[in-house]
Design a protein around this motif. Structure first.
Motif, PDB file in Angstrom:
ATOM      1  N   LYS A  56       0.833  -1.204   0.000  1.00  0.00           N
ATOM      2  CA  LYS A  56       0.000   0.000   0.000  1.00  0.00           C
ATOM      3  C   LYS A  56       0.868   1.254   0.000  1.00  0.00           C
ATOM      4  O   LYS A  56       0.593   2.221  -0.667  1.00  0.00           O
ATOM      5  CB  LYS A  56      -0.844  -0.017   1.269  1.00  0.00           C
ATOM      6  CG  LYS A  56      -2.272  -0.396   1.044  1.00  0.00           C
ATOM      7  CD  LYS A  56      -3.075   0.543   1.861  1.00  0.00           C
ATOM      8  CE  LYS A  56      -4.353   0.062   2.391  1.00  0.00           C
ATOM      9  NZ  LYS A  56      -4.490   0.013   3.799  1.00  0.00           N
ATOM     10  N   THR A  74     -10.052  -6.880  -4.702  1.00  0.00           N
ATOM     11  CA  THR A  74     -10.612  -6.176  -3.536  1.00  0.00           C
ATOM     12  C   THR A  74     -10.453  -6.998  -2.260  1.00  0.00           C
ATOM     13  O   THR A  74     -10.161  -8.186  -2.291  1.00  0.00           O
ATOM     14  CB  THR A  74     -12.113  -5.852  -3.733  1.00  0.00           C
ATOM     15  OG1 THR A  74     -12.788  -7.074  -4.001  1.00  0.00           O
ATOM     16  CG2 THR A  74     -12.332  -4.868  -4.849  1.00  0.00           C
ATOM     17  N   SER A  75     -10.689  -6.343  -1.137  1.00  0.00           N
ATOM     18  CA  SER A  75     -10.563  -7.014   0.154  1.00  0.00           C
ATOM     19  C   SER A  75     -11.861  -7.778   0.464  1.00  0.00           C
ATOM     20  O   SER A  75     -12.941  -7.197   0.461  1.00  0.00           O
ATOM     21  CB  SER A  75     -10.289  -5.953   1.221  1.00  0.00           C
ATOM     22  OG  SER A  75     -10.210  -6.537   2.483  1.00  0.00           O
ATOM     23  N   GLU A 121      -6.885 -10.232   0.145  1.00  0.00           N
ATOM     24  CA  GLU A 121      -6.757  -8.920  -0.504  1.00  0.00           C
ATOM     25  C   GLU A 121      -5.700  -9.026  -1.587  1.00  0.00           C
ATOM     26  O   GLU A 121      -4.680  -9.702  -1.386  1.00  0.00           O
ATOM     27  CB  GLU A 121      -6.389  -7.834   0.517  1.00  0.00           C
ATOM     28  CG  GLU A 121      -6.504  -6.462  -0.103  1.00  0.00           C
ATOM     29  CD  GLU A 121      -6.374  -5.293   0.868  1.00  0.00           C
ATOM     30  OE1 GLU A 121      -6.147  -5.504   2.080  1.00  0.00           O
ATOM     31  OE2 GLU A 121      -6.491  -4.147   0.399  1.00  0.00           O
ATOM     32  N   THR A 177      -7.786  -4.539   9.846  1.00  0.00           N
ATOM     33  CA  THR A 177      -7.595  -3.120   9.520  1.00  0.00           C
ATOM     34  C   THR A 177      -6.678  -2.428  10.525  1.00  0.00           C
ATOM     35  O   THR A 177      -5.826  -1.641  10.137  1.00  0.00           O
ATOM     36  CB  THR A 177      -8.947  -2.369   9.470  1.00  0.00           C
ATOM     37  OG1 THR A 177      -9.681  -2.699  10.635  1.00  0.00           O
ATOM     38  CG2 THR A 177      -9.743  -2.759   8.251  1.00  0.00           C
ATOM     39  N   THR A 179      -7.159  -3.151   4.144  1.00  0.00           N
ATOM     40  CA  THR A 179      -8.414  -2.495   3.778  1.00  0.00           C
ATOM     41  C   THR A 179      -9.581  -3.287   4.357  1.00  0.00           C
ATOM     42  O   THR A 179      -9.592  -4.516   4.280  1.00  0.00           O
ATOM     43  CB  THR A 179      -8.564  -2.485   2.234  1.00  0.00           C
ATOM     44  OG1 THR A 179      -7.324  -2.068   1.672  1.00  0.00           O
ATOM     45  CG2 THR A 179      -9.679  -1.569   1.783  1.00  0.00           C
TER      46      THR A 179
END
Ligand SMILES: Nc1ncnc2c1ncn2[C@@H]1O[C@H](COP(=O)(O)OP(=O)(O)OP(=O)(O)O)[C@@H](O)[C@H]1O
Ligand SMILES: [Mg+2]
Length: 362
Positions: A129, A196-197, A214, A289, A295
């Motif tokens: 990220k 996507t998560s 993810e 998270t 995410t």
């Protein structure tokens, strides 16, 4: 074999549980995996204490199920039992490739309860990220952040487990081509290329497993002792019909008319039993998270036989205000249209075996 014809081999994905076996044979034709056959053992298998007896019993079971389903191949991809898999997300300095292995092994040793020399270690780089965020920033800034370190998902299992599983398949007359974790198999059959998560919830007979996936990697796993047997017990506590009858009635209890449902359609008698699972879902998403900086999952995908409890998807969707649905492991496989209803019904129990066999198609 003809000069221009390429003989396509099929592959058998085997989910070898402690007391059951599920298998799916797929064959690559043109660019898609086609269903050849599938099979599973019915009923629980009582395991003897002696390891050699256990291996022979498991081998006999594999052989029997394979013969019963007319399996054609001898090549197997199997899963490592979750209890033997250790994994963690780590950061290591971004050094040259050949130096990375030593660093990974040092990190693995920190979470392995046995010497890393006795483990089979695998690892994958996670798209960072920090790096993604750095994309819009100045070149100097990017250089500093990108050069510093990389994030990796390490997965390890005892070498003895791998040897043991290979031996079981040899005794059954099969060749173990490769081994994989349930987490990777489920990700392949239920998530595919979706970056996507997602929270994958596998509700089995005695256990439930929670995987956060993810960027198509299963980056977190948690497990709890709760599954179908607890719902059967809850049903029997109310209806007093005995466990065997309660088990039979479970999938169709709403039709009895004796059971009240909440506004989502989920049977009220299961609401107390399901509570620890709800707590665990909430806890896993928070942990991911906050602690892992991931995410928040956008949706929940259910699998495992108990994901077919009446309206469990709607109930969880209402509870978490999220999209929740039962995953279809056959979505990436070709099969005869007339098998659709039967495959849907058993799909929740075959997501691991399908995912294992799909590995061959990649
Ligand atoms: N239609 C259905 N409705 C409700 N429960 C179901 C249905 N079909 C199967 N189950 C339950 O699913 C469970 C078996 O699921 P599954 O095959 O995923 O478990 P398992 O992988 O063998 O178990 P575990 O992972 O806990 O070892 C059983 O408890 C069974 O009662
Ligand atoms: Mg299972």
């Amino acid at each position: 074999m003809g000069l221009f014809s390429k003989k396509e081999e099929s592959i058998l994905g085997v989910d070898l549980g402690a007391s059951s076996v599920k298998m799916v044979e797929l064959k690559k034709e043109k660019h898609q995996m086609h269903l050849v056959t599938y099979g599973f053992s019915s009923g629980e298998l009582k395991m003897p204490d002696d390891d050699l007896e256990q291996r022979n019993l498991q081998a006999a079971l594999i052989k029997k199920v394979a013969q019963g389903s007319k399996v054609k191949t001898k090549n197997v991809i199997a899963s490592v039992p979750l209890s033997d898999v250790f994994s963690a997300v780590v950061r290591i300095p971004n050094v040259a490739k050949k130096e990375q292995t030593a660093l990974i092994e040092r990190e693995a040793q920190k979470f392995l309860p046995f010497p890393v020399a006795e483990a089979v270690v695998d690892w994958k780089v996670i798209e960072d990220k920090k790096k993604k965020d750095a994309k819009g920033k100045s070149f100097e800034h990017q250089k500093k952040e990108i050069a510093s370190d990389i994030q990796a998902l390490i997965t390890a299992a005892p070498r003895s487990t791998v040897t043991r599983i290979a031996d079981v398949f040899k005794r059954a007359g099969f060749t173990l081509k490769s081994l994989e974790t349930e987490a990777f198999a489920l990700t392949r059959s239920l998530i595919g290329n979706d970056p996507t998560s997602v929270l994958l919830v596998d509700v089995g007979a005695v256990r439930s497993n929670f995987f956060v996936v993810e960027n198509t990697l299963p980056v977190m796993h948690r497990s709890m002792q709760l599954g179908g047997v607890n719902f059967t017990q809850a049903l029997d506590n109310v209806l007093k019909v005995g466990l065997e009858k309660a088990e039979q009635m479970k999938s169709d209890i709403m039709s009895t008319g004796a059971i009240e449902a909440d506004e989502t359609g989920f049977p009220k008698i299961f609401q107390q039993t399901i509570q620890p699972l709800i707590n665990e879902i909430r806890y896993t998403m928070n942990l991911y998270t906050t602690q892992q900086g991931g995410t928040h999952p956008e949706r929940i995908v259910l699998t495992g036989g108990s994901s077919l409890l009446p309206h469990l998807d709607a109930f969880l969707s209402h509870t978490f205000n999220m999209k929740v649905f039962v995953g279809d492991p056959w979505a990436r496989t070709w099969y005869p249209e007339n098998l659709r209803p039967a495959l849907y019904e058993i799909g929740t129990r075959f997501a691991v075996s399908v995912g294992l066999a799909l590995r061959e198609g990649q």
